[in-house]
Design an enzyme around this catalytic site. Sequence first.
Site, mmCIF file in Angstrom:
data_model
loop_
_atom_site.group_PDB
_atom_site.id
_atom_site.type_symbol
_atom_site.label_atom_id
_atom_site.label_comp_id
_atom_site.label_asym_id
_atom_site.label_seq_id
_atom_site.Cartn_x
_atom_site.Cartn_y
_atom_site.Cartn_z
ATOM 1 N N LYS A 64 -0.470 7.225 -23.541
ATOM 2 C CA LYS A 64 0.050 7.405 -24.739
ATOM 3 C C LYS A 64 1.506 7.130 -25.166
ATOM 4 C CE LYS A 64 -4.006 9.574 -24.858
ATOM 5 N NZ LYS A 64 -4.275 10.866 -24.223
ATOM 6 N N TYR A 116 0.768 -1.419 0.100
ATOM 7 C CA TYR A 116 -0.060 -0.087 -0.015
ATOM 8 C C TYR A 116 0.811 1.218 0.067
ATOM 9 C CZ TYR A 116 -3.901 3.089 1.040
ATOM 10 O OH TYR A 116 -4.813 4.080 0.979
ATOM 11 N N PHE A 160 -6.651 20.227 -24.818
ATOM 12 C CA PHE A 160 -7.405 18.954 -25.067
ATOM 13 C C PHE A 160 -8.734 18.749 -24.228
ATOM 14 C CE2 PHE A 160 -7.904 14.310 -23.896
ATOM 15 C CZ PHE A 160 -7.880 13.902 -25.205
ATOM 16 N N ASP A 161 -9.802 18.099 -24.979
ATOM 17 C CA ASP A 161 -11.106 18.163 -24.521
ATOM 18 C C ASP A 161 -11.292 17.847 -23.124
ATOM 19 O OD1 ASP A 161 -10.449 15.397 -24.897
ATOM 20 O OD2 ASP A 161 -12.192 14.758 -25.948
ATOM 21 N N ASP A 174 1.078 19.887 -20.774
ATOM 22 C CA ASP A 174 -0.056 18.568 -20.809
ATOM 23 C C ASP A 174 0.927 17.762 -21.904
ATOM 24 O OD1 ASP A 174 -1.717 16.708 -21.565
ATOM 25 O OD2 ASP A 174 -3.311 18.205 -22.138
ATOM 26 N N ALA A 221 1.238 14.251 -22.698
ATOM 27 C CA ALA A 221 0.742 12.893 -23.108
ATOM 28 C C ALA A 221 1.708 12.281 -24.186
ATOM 29 C CB ALA A 221 -0.704 12.912 -23.659
ATOM 30 N N HIS A 256 -19.810 13.915 -27.134
ATOM 31 C CA HIS A 256 -19.266 12.984 -28.217
ATOM 32 C C HIS A 256 -18.928 11.635 -27.877
ATOM 33 C CE1 HIS A 256 -15.545 14.214 -26.120
ATOM 34 N NE2 HIS A 256 -15.146 13.178 -26.816
HETATM 35 C C1 LIG Z 1 -5.254 11.567 -23.378
HETATM 36 C C2 LIG Z 1 -4.867 13.025 -23.279
HETATM 37 C C3 LIG Z 1 -5.334 13.595 -22.180
HETATM 38 C C4 LIG Z 1 -6.532 12.797 -21.137
HETATM 39 O O1 LIG Z 1 -5.782 11.731 -20.544
HETATM 40 P P1 LIG Z 1 -6.641 10.339 -20.212
HETATM 41 O O2 LIG Z 1 -5.645 9.209 -19.758
HETATM 42 O O3 LIG Z 1 -7.257 9.891 -21.454
HETATM 43 O O4 LIG Z 1 -7.501 10.773 -19.054
HETATM 44 C C5 LIG Z 1 -5.073 14.809 -21.662
HETATM 45 N N1 LIG Z 1 -4.272 15.512 -22.487
HETATM 46 C C6 LIG Z 1 -3.943 15.030 -23.702
HETATM 47 C C7 LIG Z 1 -2.975 15.976 -24.656
HETATM 48 C C8 LIG Z 1 -4.235 13.709 -24.015
HETATM 49 O O5 LIG Z 1 -3.780 13.317 -25.128
#
Ligand SMILES: *Cc1c(COP(=O)(O)O)cnc(C)c1O
Length: 456
Positions: free
Chosen positions: A256, A70, A122-123, A213, A215, A448
């Site tokens: 990603k 843990y 990002f969305d 951000d 990813a 969506h």
């Molecule tokens: C996928 C993504 C996110 C969100 O991540 P999740 O793992 O899907 O929750 C945020 N920003 C970018 C640029 C992404 O590609």
Amino acid sequence: MPFAESYKIKMVEHLYRSMKSEREQWIKDARYNLFNLRSGQVFIDLLTDSGTGAMSDLQWSEMMLGDESYAGASSYFKMKEAIRLILGFEYFLPTHQGRAAENVLFSVMVRQGDMVPGNAHFDTTKGHIEFRKATAVDCTIAEAYDTSVYHPFKGNIDLEKLEEFLRTHPREQVPMVIVTITCNTPGGQPVSMENIKGVHALAKKYGIPLLFDGARFAENAYFIKKREPGYEHLTIRDIVKEMMGYADVMTMSSKKDAIVNMGGFIAFREEELFKKASVYNILFEGYITYGGMSGRDMNALAQGLYEGTEFDYLETRVGQVEYLGRLLADYGIPVQQPFGGHAIFVDARKFLLHVPPEQFQAQTLAVELYLEGGVRGVEIGTLLADRDPVTRENRYPKLELMRLTLPRRVYTDNHMNYVATCLKNIWDRRDEIKSGLRIISEAPILRHFTVELERA
Ligand SMILES: *Cc1c(COP(=O)(O)O)cnc(C)c1O
């Protein structure tokens, strides 16, 4: 030297090739929303590159070595070491995925009425900002929104626009600047090191923290190596280190570029912010040394960070995206250029000239492609853009795109040939497609995913 994949295949997964009559029924039952299809109803799944990659033998081995304690698990320290070595951050919090990282961090940093400038958020990032009654301000360069012009770094921020924004807004109202690398919304487009430096200088000048951000940070580094003068001889790892050196904090969807099926983290430079975020991490995700992840998953993630920043892997990965893009472009199909790092974006507005915008051109094209060959792409257009939170009108984005997203290390170039041929068949009969889709029901935010549609 001739080029080929830098790996071979040890395990395979069967794919069912359905008949068109089956697909017609399935898509109708799915209310013309491709998220509602079962994966077995899809032949080639290009919905997303998120969590769909194939892990390596070394990652699977790491799964067996996972420490499920843990608190203070060795897996936590493996992940900490990888983040320190590859990204250069001293502090981090594991989260179950990228949006969870946003939720935790924004709980500390974003307040009602705040304004958050960046490059086409990002969305889920935008969702987490708007959920807190704050506003995301898009400062991406104009070239990003014209699929017909070439620009090597379409993810760049318009520095004049950003400075104008920062100059005219009180510091207390701007909790951070966000740079999304690579920038997903206009087509998986990279941000140059020069631009990152420029944003960093502005953020510093106005005393505002800079968030990456990140990813697809490794794919971004690959593009910098390939396209930015002065970086061609540096290793991916060196470029990543330099890039990350400009950020105060980073959110990561490890699904990603860390090539795992689930996971994420927040990485911090300062202990103070880390400590504040830890409170929310414990509340929302889990104790700070696992935060929503299993020990085995943290191990695989750490290994994925090393593999994901190797040049040979990135060349294979980005090279396959380019291969598909080249096939489509050679057929004359309008695609975002230069090609992005993780996906090819088809310009649906230029493809389906006879379908009106209010009938969702990109969604219509994605449904056509599914019917044609069982290929699942995804709409990055009006449905994704949601309604304006104030007027509740549809927001028509600058680009209406269908994204073909390539999972990492999953499909072969033969699959790419198949996808390209399917899309060409639709291209050849595009003038016969005159109507699209209309909404039956939708959610107030991130619609969506669950929207239900019928033929218009
Ligand atoms: C996928 C993504 C996110 C969100 O991540 P999740 O793992 O899907 O929750 C945020 N920003 C970018 C640029 C992404 O590609």
